[in-house]
Write an enzyme that holds these catalytic residues in place. Structure first.
Site, PDB file in Angstrom:
ATOM      1  CE  LYS A  22      -0.379  -0.367   5.039  1.00  0.00           C
ATOM      2  NZ  LYS A  22      -1.144  -0.997   6.125  1.00  0.00           N
ATOM      3  NE  ARG A  24      -6.586   0.005  11.505  1.00  0.00           N
ATOM      4  CZ  ARG A  24      -5.398  -0.191  10.946  1.00  0.00           C
ATOM      5  NH1 ARG A  24      -4.479   0.757  10.984  1.00  0.00           N
ATOM      6  NH2 ARG A  24      -5.110  -1.349  10.366  1.00  0.00           N
ATOM      7  CE1 TYR A  67      11.407  31.670   5.099  1.00  0.00           C
ATOM      8  CE2 TYR A  67      11.642  29.306   4.774  1.00  0.00           C
ATOM      9  CZ  TYR A  67      11.370  30.567   4.274  1.00  0.00           C
ATOM     10  OH  TYR A  67      11.074  30.723   2.943  1.00  0.00           O
ATOM     11  CG  MET A  91       8.508  23.461   0.106  1.00  0.00           C
ATOM     12  SD  MET A  91       7.591  24.475  -1.057  1.00  0.00           S
ATOM     13  CE  MET A  91       6.444  25.308   0.019  1.00  0.00           C
TER      14      MET A  91
END
Ligand code: PLP
Length: 383
Positions: free
Chosen positions: A51, A150, A276, A324
């Site tokens: 998956k 779940r 930053y 980023m």
């Protein structure tokens, strides 16, 4: 040089254009599958959970390598993944779709021979209605909940369906499935409890479907021991080199290698701040390297001030926040020859493992792998 449209394709190789290079060792992947197969109870089918694009490492190359090695059962989360996989592996292998059939998708399950995992009374009812209407034999898997709350039929729902003569009519369940909540903690009470509940449900289920197989173990369940294996094992993370247990030695081989290109090296001449938010301070004489990779590539922002890379065999810490597309490392102790633009800082590898990086980020290896971005040059070492 042609500077007018159509521009054609890039002149330089993808690996020279990319900011980072992800190498996937398919030989190690296949070896991991074989290691698990050796651990499994004789007769237990060891499949592969692929998956989320094979845990971020690439569905197609991973599925091809495992199929060639003899793996014949695959588990995905969504129908689209299942259909893509069917095109890759051809008609032979079993494919199970763990998240179950969305309403109205029965036809596609049949067309591509995808086994749905029926986890709710609604799944069962829809599958039954379709089977009776179309008069076709539809193989399926039934999931029961054994303590995770779940996905899967609750005990009450299961008993109700078993008590109804028409409850499972039209279904041809090949397998009863459940999932361990705490398999990664070998000493946890839940493991034994869930196994005992699973044995009870499987016993009941076989009074109706004598040939139904059982499937409980993920990677960790496989390593817990043969009492957890039943007929089908569903390993994921262990194939990709992650440690199935939260602590202790990792019996699996590393599969993913990631290195990020240094764009700039700076010897700091005036004490100051980095990145930053001016979140980190550096002193005069510190040496910094900024690489061409960031949180958009899956280097989680939570690794700011916490993550570690490897350059020339030395650990180099992340300085300041992760951007980023950029990360800055402190490479003060690295030799001049290694500290050069164009060289690479190792992000994942044999000594900087996916488990180490996930611990630094405060997450699980699963999240690190499935966050890996699509801007890397991807290189696959053949099985
Ligand atoms: C993801 C998943 C697995 C694989 O788990 P790992 O811990 O990666 O081995 C197995 N079964 C189910 C139902 C899953 O969702």
């Amino acid at each position: 040089m042609n500077l007018r449209p159509p521009f054609g394709s890039a002149r330089v190789a993808s690996e020279d254009r990319a900011g980072a290079i992800l190498t996937v060792d398919l030989k190690a992947l296949v070896e991991n599958w074989r290691i698990l197969k050796k651990r499994a109870r004789p007769g237990c089918d060891v499949g592969a959970v692929v998956k989320a694009n094979a845990y971020g490492l690439g569905l197609e190359p991973v599925a091809r390598a495992l199929t060639q090695a003899g793996c014949s059962t695959f588990y995905v989360a969504h129908l689209d993944g299942a259909i893509a996989l069917r095109h890759i592996v051809g008609p032979g292998p079993r494919i199970a779709c763990l998240n179950g059939p969305n309403r109205g998708t029965e036809r596609d399950h049949v067309a591509f021979r995808i086994m749905p995992v029926l986890s709710t009374p609604e799944h069962v009812a829809a599958w039954r209605t379709y089977a009776l209407k179309e008069e076709v034999l539809l193989e399926s898997i039934v999931q029961v909940d054994t303590g995770m709350n779940r996905l899967g039929l609750s005990e009450k729902e299961f008993v109700q369906l078993m008590g109804d003569a028409d409850g499972f009519v039209g279904l041809h369940p090949q397998m009863l499935l459940s999932h361990l909540a705490c398999g990664d903690e070998p000493g946890h009470d839940m493991n034994r409890q869930q196994r005992d509940r699973f044995i009870a449900r499987l016993g009941e289920f076989r009074t109706r479907f004598p040939d139904a197989k059982g499937s409980l173990a993920n990677s960790a369940g496989l390593l817990l021991g043969p009492e957890w294996h039943f007929d089908y094992a569903r390993p994921g993370i262990a194939l990709y080199g992650g440690n199935p247990f939260v602590s202790g030695a990792n019996p699996m081989l590393p599969v993913a290698y990631l290195r990020a290109r240094i764009i700039q090296v700076r010897r700091v001449d005036t004490p100051g701040m980095v990145g930053y938010g001016a979140a980190a301070r550096v002193g005069e004489g510190a040496k910094l390297a900024t690489v061409s990779m960031g949180y958009a590539d899956g280097f989680l922002r939570s690794l700011g001030q916490k993550g570690v890379g490897l350059l020339d065999g030395l650990k180099v810490p992340v300085v300041g926040r992760v951007s980023m597309d950029l990360i800055t490392f402190d490479i003060t102790n690295v030799s001049e020859s290694a500290a050069r633009p164009g060289n690479f800082i190792e992000i994942l590898g044999a000594t900087q493992t996916v488990d180490q990086l996930s611990a630094q980020a405060g997450t699980a290896s699963y999240e690190i792998l499935t966050s890996l971005g699509d801007r890397f040059h991807r290189r696959y070492l053949p099985a």
